[in-house]
Write an enzyme that holds these catalytic residues in place. Structure first.
Site, PDB file in Angstrom:
ATOM      1  CG  PHE A  92      -1.529   1.234   1.662  1.00  0.00           C
ATOM      2  CD1 PHE A  92      -2.017   2.156   0.751  1.00  0.00           C
ATOM      3  CD2 PHE A  92      -1.606   1.539   3.023  1.00  0.00           C
ATOM      4  CE1 PHE A  92      -2.573   3.367   1.179  1.00  0.00           C
ATOM      5  CE2 PHE A  92      -2.158   2.726   3.460  1.00  0.00           C
ATOM      6  CZ  PHE A  92      -2.632   3.652   2.529  1.00  0.00           C
ATOM      7  CB  ILE A  93       2.942   2.914   2.561  1.00  0.00           C
ATOM      8  CG1 ILE A  93       1.749   3.107   3.507  1.00  0.00           C
ATOM      9  CG2 ILE A  93       3.876   4.122   2.646  1.00  0.00           C
ATOM     10  CD1 ILE A  93       2.106   3.189   4.982  1.00  0.00           C
TER      11      ILE A  93
ATOM     12  CG  ASP B 114       6.560  -6.383  -2.212  1.00  0.00           C
ATOM     13  OD1 ASP B 114       6.214  -7.502  -1.785  1.00  0.00           O
ATOM     14  OD2 ASP B 114       6.042  -5.325  -1.831  1.00  0.00           O
TER      15      ASP B 114
ATOM     16  CB  THR C 190       1.282  -8.218   2.709  1.00  0.00           C
ATOM     17  OG1 THR C 190       2.400  -7.323   2.744  1.00  0.00           O
ATOM     18  CG2 THR C 190       1.398  -9.206   3.854  1.00  0.00           C
ATOM     19  N   GLY C 191       1.992  -7.649  -0.563  1.00  0.00           N
ATOM     20  CA  GLY C 191       1.828  -6.697  -1.663  1.00  0.00           C
ATOM     21  C   GLY C 191       1.197  -7.360  -2.874  1.00  0.00           C
TER      22      GLY C 191
ATOM     23  CG  ASP D  21      11.970 -12.636   1.838  1.00  0.00           C
ATOM     24  OD1 ASP D  21      11.925 -11.723   2.693  1.00  0.00           O
ATOM     25  OD2 ASP D  21      11.411 -13.736   1.994  1.00  0.00           O
ATOM     26  CB  ILE D  22      13.643  -7.458   3.602  1.00  0.00           C
ATOM     27  CG1 ILE D  22      12.412  -7.873   4.408  1.00  0.00           C
ATOM     28  CG2 ILE D  22      13.314  -6.378   2.580  1.00  0.00           C
ATOM     29  CD1 ILE D  22      11.876  -6.791   5.330  1.00  0.00           C
TER      30      ILE D  22
ATOM     31  CD  GLN E  63       7.795   3.144   3.486  1.00  0.00           C
ATOM     32  OE1 GLN E  63       6.829   3.232   4.249  1.00  0.00           O
ATOM     33  NE2 GLN E  63       8.847   3.967   3.564  1.00  0.00           N
TER      34      GLN E  63
ATOM     35  CE1 TYR F 175       3.672  -3.899  12.390  1.00  0.00           C
ATOM     36  CE2 TYR F 175       2.505  -2.417  13.872  1.00  0.00           C
ATOM     37  CZ  TYR F 175       3.158  -2.640  12.683  1.00  0.00           C
ATOM     38  OH  TYR F 175       3.307  -1.616  11.772  1.00  0.00           O
TER      39      TYR F 175
END
Length: 331
Positions: free
Chosen positions: A22-23, A42, A46-47, A67-68, A87, A155
């Site tokens: 989203f962001i 990404d 979830t994106g 993947d981070i 993000q 979280y």
């Protein structure tokens, strides 16, 4: 004001993690449209590919599927980059309660990988998505950056650890960073579907389908709902500031106003009924309170105003009307 700041980014390369989210996708689109060289990464956890589909036509946009949580992917993505807008994360308090290990892996291990890669590749500045959840059980309002409580969810813990790591990397490795504590961001491209959908897009789609939204609790919990354009502004200000004292700080990224969940739901009905009059008659239901939820959230934005020159472009109602128009067109 933002257009003046954009001038400083000409010739620079910006990496945006979580680029299909989203962001992240909104940041990619904004910067690409201003002819800034953007690289996105990404893993589509979830994106969504549709969020960046229109960017493929931009010659100044490059996308890496990675993947981070993989350090090699982070190192590769950071090569030749001037600034990072980090993000990528697994959001949602309920998700973190159900799956704290995955949340920790993405939000702490992934964050650390990005810091290490940024340090190794000579990134000038690391701007990251922090969270208002860091305020935890602190009851004081408005929320001021230096006064936090105990976190109420896994979280929230991960997001606080991010701030500690960023501060540590400045002290040890001299990597400049800026943390942006997002307050309930909403707007175009925010996913309305799935078990962990944010409340505004979820309610919008339910009302459009003539379904009754369910509020957790009596609806008196309040939030500093923040439209996406305000978040974009804060990210641009954070990577372009020349104010030395502005660096290596965390900032509330919000409007400085609060709305109860019930007020928000009724506004949705009012604005959506302009498109479909039947929506005005849909009943709002109530369920039990949700574990880990902060009762009230209201930000002080004085620090961001002082050091970054931040001035919110959209109040809540303005942003909500723009968001509703977008959802009506796209869903």
């Amino acid at each position: 004001m933002i257009n003046d700041k954009i001038e400083k980014l000409q010739g620079k390369t910006i990496l945006i993690t979580g680029a299909a989210g989203f962001i992240g996708s909104n940041l990619c689109e904004f910067l690409s449209n201003h002819h800034i060289t953007v690289r996105g990464i990404d893993n589509f956890a979830t994106g969504h590919r549709k969020n960046i589909q229109n960017l493929k036509a931009h010659k100044n946009f490059e996308f890496i599927q990675g993947d981070i949580c993989n350090l090699k992917d982070c190192q590769s993505a950071c090569q030749g980059v001037d600034f990072v807008l980090h993000q990528a994360a697994l959001g949602s308090v309920p998700r973190s309660i159900e799956d704290p290990i995955r949340t920790n892996d993405a939000n702490i291990n992934g964050f650390l990988n990005m810091l290490v890669a940024s340090k190794d590749q000579g990134v000038q500045r690391f701007v990251y998505a922090a969270s208002s959840s860091t305020y935890g059980d602190s009851k004081s309002l408005p929320k001021v950056e230096q006064n936090i409580g105990k976190p109420l969810s896994p979280y929230a813990i991960t997001k606080y650890v991010n701030e500690l790591y960023a501060d540590n990397f400045k002290r040890i490795y001299d990597l400049d960073s800026v943390g942006l504590r997002y307050f309930n961001v909403f707007g175009r491209k925010q996913d309305p579907n799935g078990a962990y959908a944010a409340v505004i897009p979820k309610f919008v789609i339910q009302l459009m389908k003539h379904q009754s939204p369910v509020i957790n609790g009596d609806g008196t919990y309040s939030r500093d709902f923040t439209y996406i354009d305000n978040v974009i502004q804060m990210n641009i200000l954070a990577i372009t500031t020349d104010h030395e004292d502005a660096l290596n700080q965390v900032y509330n990224t919000a409007v400085g106003d609060r709305t109860t969940i019930l007020e928000m739901a009724n506004l949705l009905k009012t604005y959506l009924s302009e498109f479909d009059s039947k929506i005005a008659d849909i009943k709002i239901k109530h369920g039990p309170n949700r574990k880990g939820d902060v009762p009230h959230s209201l930000a002080s934005i004085e620090k961001a105003q002082k050091y970054l020159g931040y001035q919110p472009s959209h109040k809540f109602k303005e942003g909500l009307q723009e968001a509703i128009k977008w959802y009506w067109k796209h869903y």
